[in-house]
Scaffold this motif. Structure first.
Motif, PDB file in Angstrom:
ATOM      1  N   LYS A  74     -65.642  53.913 -51.320  1.00 11.72           N
ATOM      2  CA  LYS A  74     -64.887  54.572 -50.031  1.00 11.72           C
ATOM      3  C   LYS A  74     -66.152  55.198 -49.119  1.00 11.72           C
ATOM      4  N   ASP A  75     -67.454  55.144 -49.576  1.00 12.35           N
ATOM      5  CA  ASP A  75     -68.217  55.534 -48.636  1.00 12.35           C
ATOM      6  C   ASP A  75     -69.067  54.463 -47.751  1.00 12.35           C
ATOM      7  N   MET A  76     -68.678  53.189 -48.073  1.00  7.38           N
ATOM      8  CA  MET A  76     -69.119  52.032 -47.521  1.00  7.38           C
ATOM      9  C   MET A  76     -68.306  51.870 -46.055  1.00  7.38           C
ATOM     10  N   LEU A  77     -69.306  51.460 -44.961  1.00  8.16           N
ATOM     11  CA  LEU A  77     -68.457  51.335 -43.684  1.00  8.16           C
ATOM     12  C   LEU A  77     -67.692  50.045 -43.692  1.00  8.16           C
ATOM     13  N   ILE A  78     -66.536  50.288 -42.773  1.00  5.48           N
ATOM     14  CA  ILE A  78     -65.687  49.138 -42.537  1.00  5.48           C
ATOM     15  C   ILE A  78     -66.558  47.683 -42.430  1.00  5.48           C
ATOM     16  N   GLY A  79     -67.653  47.891 -41.401  1.00  2.00           N
ATOM     17  CA  GLY A  79     -68.164  46.772 -41.120  1.00  2.00           C
ATOM     18  C   GLY A  79     -68.995  45.870 -42.231  1.00  2.00           C
ATOM     19  N   GLU A  80     -69.342  46.849 -43.246  1.00  2.00           N
ATOM     20  CA  GLU A  80     -69.935  46.257 -44.588  1.00  2.00           C
ATOM     21  C   GLU A  80     -69.090  45.633 -45.198  1.00  2.00           C
ATOM     22  N   ILE A  81     -67.617  46.176 -45.399  1.00  2.00           N
ATOM     23  CA  ILE A  81     -66.776  45.802 -46.260  1.00  2.00           C
ATOM     24  C   ILE A  81     -66.379  44.367 -45.566  1.00  2.00           C
ATOM     25  N   ILE A  82     -66.092  44.261 -44.431  1.00  2.00           N
ATOM     26  CA  ILE A  82     -65.618  42.936 -43.724  1.00  2.00           C
ATOM     27  C   ILE A  82     -66.676  41.846 -44.154  1.00  2.00           C
ATOM     28  N   GLY A  83     -67.863  42.252 -44.245  1.00  2.00           N
ATOM     29  CA  GLY A  83     -68.945  41.325 -44.284  1.00  2.00           C
ATOM     30  C   GLY A  83     -69.153  40.819 -45.853  1.00  2.00           C
ATOM     31  N   LEU A  84     -68.307  41.461 -46.787  1.00  2.00           N
ATOM     32  CA  LEU A  84     -68.436  41.135 -48.120  1.00  2.00           C
ATOM     33  C   LEU A  84     -67.575  39.711 -48.359  1.00  2.00           C
TER      34      LEU A  84
END
Length: 69
Positions: free
Chosen positions: A6-16
């Protein structure tokens, strides 16, 4: 495969994974196209949208588990 927290940035998550925006939107997070959402943590964005962050994390990780098999 990486795990979402939950501390990941939305941008990081989208990049997965290319389908992560779809999974986020299905979970009620309709702001993934907003430029400011890219720098928000998943927890911050979930709170703004009235979504329980832990439920969203579980949903995202379940998706990642399903595609890594």
């Amino acid at each position: 495969m990486a795990k979402v927290t939950k501390d990941m940035l939305i941008g990081e998550i989208i990049g997965l994974d290319p389908q992560m925006p779809v999974v986020l939107m299905e979970g009620g997070m309709h702001c993934v196209g907003c430029p400011s959402s890219q720098a928000e943590s998943l927890e911050e964005a979930a709170m703004v949208h009235g979504i329980e962050p832990d439920v969203l994390v579980a949903r995202l990780n379940a998706y990642l588990d399903s595609v890594s098999k």
